[in-house]
Design an enzyme around this catalytic site. Structure first.
Site, PDB file in Angstrom:
ATOM      1  N   HIS A  76       1.197  -0.698  -0.133  1.00  0.00           N
ATOM      2  CA  HIS A  76       0.021   0.063   0.410  1.00  0.00           C
ATOM      3  C   HIS A  76       1.031   1.261   0.253  1.00  0.00           C
ATOM      4  O   HIS A  76       0.890   2.419  -1.005  1.00  0.00           O
ATOM      5  CB  HIS A  76      -1.090  -0.042   1.392  1.00  0.00           C
ATOM      6  CG  HIS A  76      -1.758  -0.896   0.865  1.00  0.00           C
ATOM      7  ND1 HIS A  76      -2.477  -1.750   2.348  1.00  0.00           N
ATOM      8  CD2 HIS A  76      -2.504  -2.027  -0.199  1.00  0.00           C
ATOM      9  CE1 HIS A  76      -3.426  -2.819   2.251  1.00  0.00           C
ATOM     10  NE2 HIS A  76      -3.016  -2.991   1.007  1.00  0.00           N
ATOM     11  N   HIS A 232      -9.384  -1.638  -4.773  1.00  0.00           N
ATOM     12  CA  HIS A 232      -7.993  -1.747  -3.952  1.00  0.00           C
ATOM     13  C   HIS A 232      -7.702  -2.981  -4.566  1.00  0.00           C
ATOM     14  O   HIS A 232      -6.596  -2.727  -4.692  1.00  0.00           O
ATOM     15  CB  HIS A 232      -9.200  -2.338  -2.534  1.00  0.00           C
ATOM     16  CG  HIS A 232      -7.971  -2.445  -1.630  1.00  0.00           C
ATOM     17  ND1 HIS A 232      -6.683  -1.720  -0.575  1.00  0.00           N
ATOM     18  CD2 HIS A 232      -6.890  -3.608  -1.927  1.00  0.00           C
ATOM     19  CE1 HIS A 232      -6.155  -3.100   0.002  1.00  0.00           C
ATOM     20  NE2 HIS A 232      -6.010  -3.304  -0.480  1.00  0.00           N
ATOM     21  N   ASP A 236      -3.329  -2.698  -4.881  1.00  0.00           N
ATOM     22  CA  ASP A 236      -1.982  -3.685  -4.918  1.00  0.00           C
ATOM     23  C   ASP A 236      -1.140  -4.189  -6.227  1.00  0.00           C
ATOM     24  O   ASP A 236      -0.016  -4.215  -5.677  1.00  0.00           O
ATOM     25  CB  ASP A 236      -3.602  -4.898  -4.204  1.00  0.00           C
ATOM     26  CG  ASP A 236      -3.779  -4.877  -2.886  1.00  0.00           C
ATOM     27  OD1 ASP A 236      -2.808  -4.342  -2.503  1.00  0.00           O
ATOM     28  OD2 ASP A 236      -4.649  -5.975  -2.599  1.00  0.00           O
ATOM     29  N   HIS A 259      -1.464 -10.813  -5.495  1.00  0.00           N
ATOM     30  CA  HIS A 259      -0.196 -10.003  -5.807  1.00  0.00           C
ATOM     31  C   HIS A 259       0.674 -11.340  -6.370  1.00  0.00           C
ATOM     32  O   HIS A 259       1.674 -10.735  -6.494  1.00  0.00           O
ATOM     33  CB  HIS A 259       0.408 -10.802  -3.833  1.00  0.00           C
ATOM     34  CG  HIS A 259      -0.442  -9.169  -2.824  1.00  0.00           C
ATOM     35  ND1 HIS A 259      -0.460  -8.539  -3.489  1.00  0.00           N
ATOM     36  CD2 HIS A 259      -0.853  -9.641  -2.114  1.00  0.00           C
ATOM     37  CE1 HIS A 259      -1.120  -7.793  -2.441  1.00  0.00           C
ATOM     38  NE2 HIS A 259      -1.467  -7.910  -1.588  1.00  0.00           N
TER      39      HIS A 259
HETATM   40 ZN   LIG Z   1      -3.649  -4.474  -0.288  1.00  0.00          ZN
END
Ligand SMILES: [Zn+2]
Length: 300
Positions: A76, A232, A236, A259
């Protein structure tokens, strides 16, 4: 030509680590040209560059590590630094996690604005994508295609009535990031949170720093955006792509990624050296220097 930028002055804040639940002190400091973004663990005296080769874990958050010393949940903060155009800066932390704050990047945007930006005497180079690169794993995919700017399109689809299908697309600039992406908070499913807690993780997690989704709806009072979840994911992705070490010029298209896939795309892109070029300006055409038949002179 654009110049690299650092912070005008040092700024700091205190918060708790999502997993440890312990207080962490954070400072953002100016750095010299070409230093890049890096994390400094002041408690053990180790500096970890924010680059792909230092990625250690990508399960619930992005963890960097060097010589056995790690920093968790870097994405973040990296997202905010990258989107706001900070090329060179040191992030000091006195523990193994970046504070989670409200689960979004909005507090980091405020911190960076408070620090201000300062141009450095070194030209900035952009990593401009020249042909598509893609990573597909099962039903998940992420690809990057050429564009004249940095854009992220993200599609999510979970087995939950609230999250079956959401798609957002943003041209990522300092302005769009601050306004539309940074405030979107981390989210998680109640059943996952309970499992994490049993494993001694997410001890600092609460409705103050994450949107928690139960069987029938969100446990928090209200969402910041109807599509906060997909936003969001963009946040990311931007943070993970910051690990490329260059501002990106290309259009990222992700579907049900996370991720691990963000990092896999970044790794594959860097390894596919004929799929990008370093340029001084995002809009500059990439010159193809390979000889074309029309330019090959026949011996007379
Ligand atoms: Zn996140």
């Amino acid at each position: 030509m654009a110049y690299r930028r650092t912070l005008r002055r040092s700024v700091g804040c205190t918060g708790i680590g999502l997993h440890s639940g312990r207080p962490v002190r954070l400072a953002l400091k100016p750095a010299p040209p070409e230093h890049g973004l890096c994390f400094r663990r002041t408690d053990v005296g180790v500096e970890i560059p924010a680059r792909l080769e230092y990625v250690a874990r990508l399960d619930h958050a992005t963890t960097l590590s060097r010589d056995g010393v790690g920093v968790e949940t870097v994405e973040h903060l990296l997202s905010a630094l990258y989107a706001l155009g900070v090329d060179d800066a040191v992030v000091e932390v006195d523990g193994p996690e970046i504070p989670i704050l409200d689960g979004s990047a909005a507090p980091f945007v405020i911190l960076i604005h408070e620090a201000g930006l300062r141009p450095l005497p070194t030209p900035r180079r952009y990593l401009k994508v020249t042909r598509p690169v893609e990573v597909v794993r099962g039903g998940k995919s992420i690809r990057i295609v050429p564009a004249d700017h940095f854009q992220v399109t993200y599609t999510i689809g979970f087995d939950h009535p609230l999250l079956r299908h959401q798609v957002v697309s943003y041209r990522v600039t300092g302005e769009t990031f601050a306004e539309s992406i940074a405030p979107a908070r981390t989210f998680g499913f109640l059943r996952e949170v309970e499992m994490l807690r049993r494993n001694g993780l997410a001890l600092g997690g609460s409705l103050e720093n994450a949107v928690v989704i139960g069987e029938t709806g969100v446990l928090n009072n209200k969402l910041r955006f109807e599509d906060e979840f997909a936003r969001h994911k963009v946040l990311d992705a931007v943070g993970d792509l910051a690990l490329l070490g260059y501002p990106l010029v290309g259009h990222v298209q992700a579907s049900k990624a996370g991720h691990a896939l963000h990092a896999a795309l970044a790794q594959k892109l860097l390894a596919t050296t004929d799929a990008w070029a370093l340029v001084a300006h995002p809009q500059l055409p990439v010159l193809d220097l390979s000889p074309t038949p029309s330019l090959v002179l026949e011996p007379s």
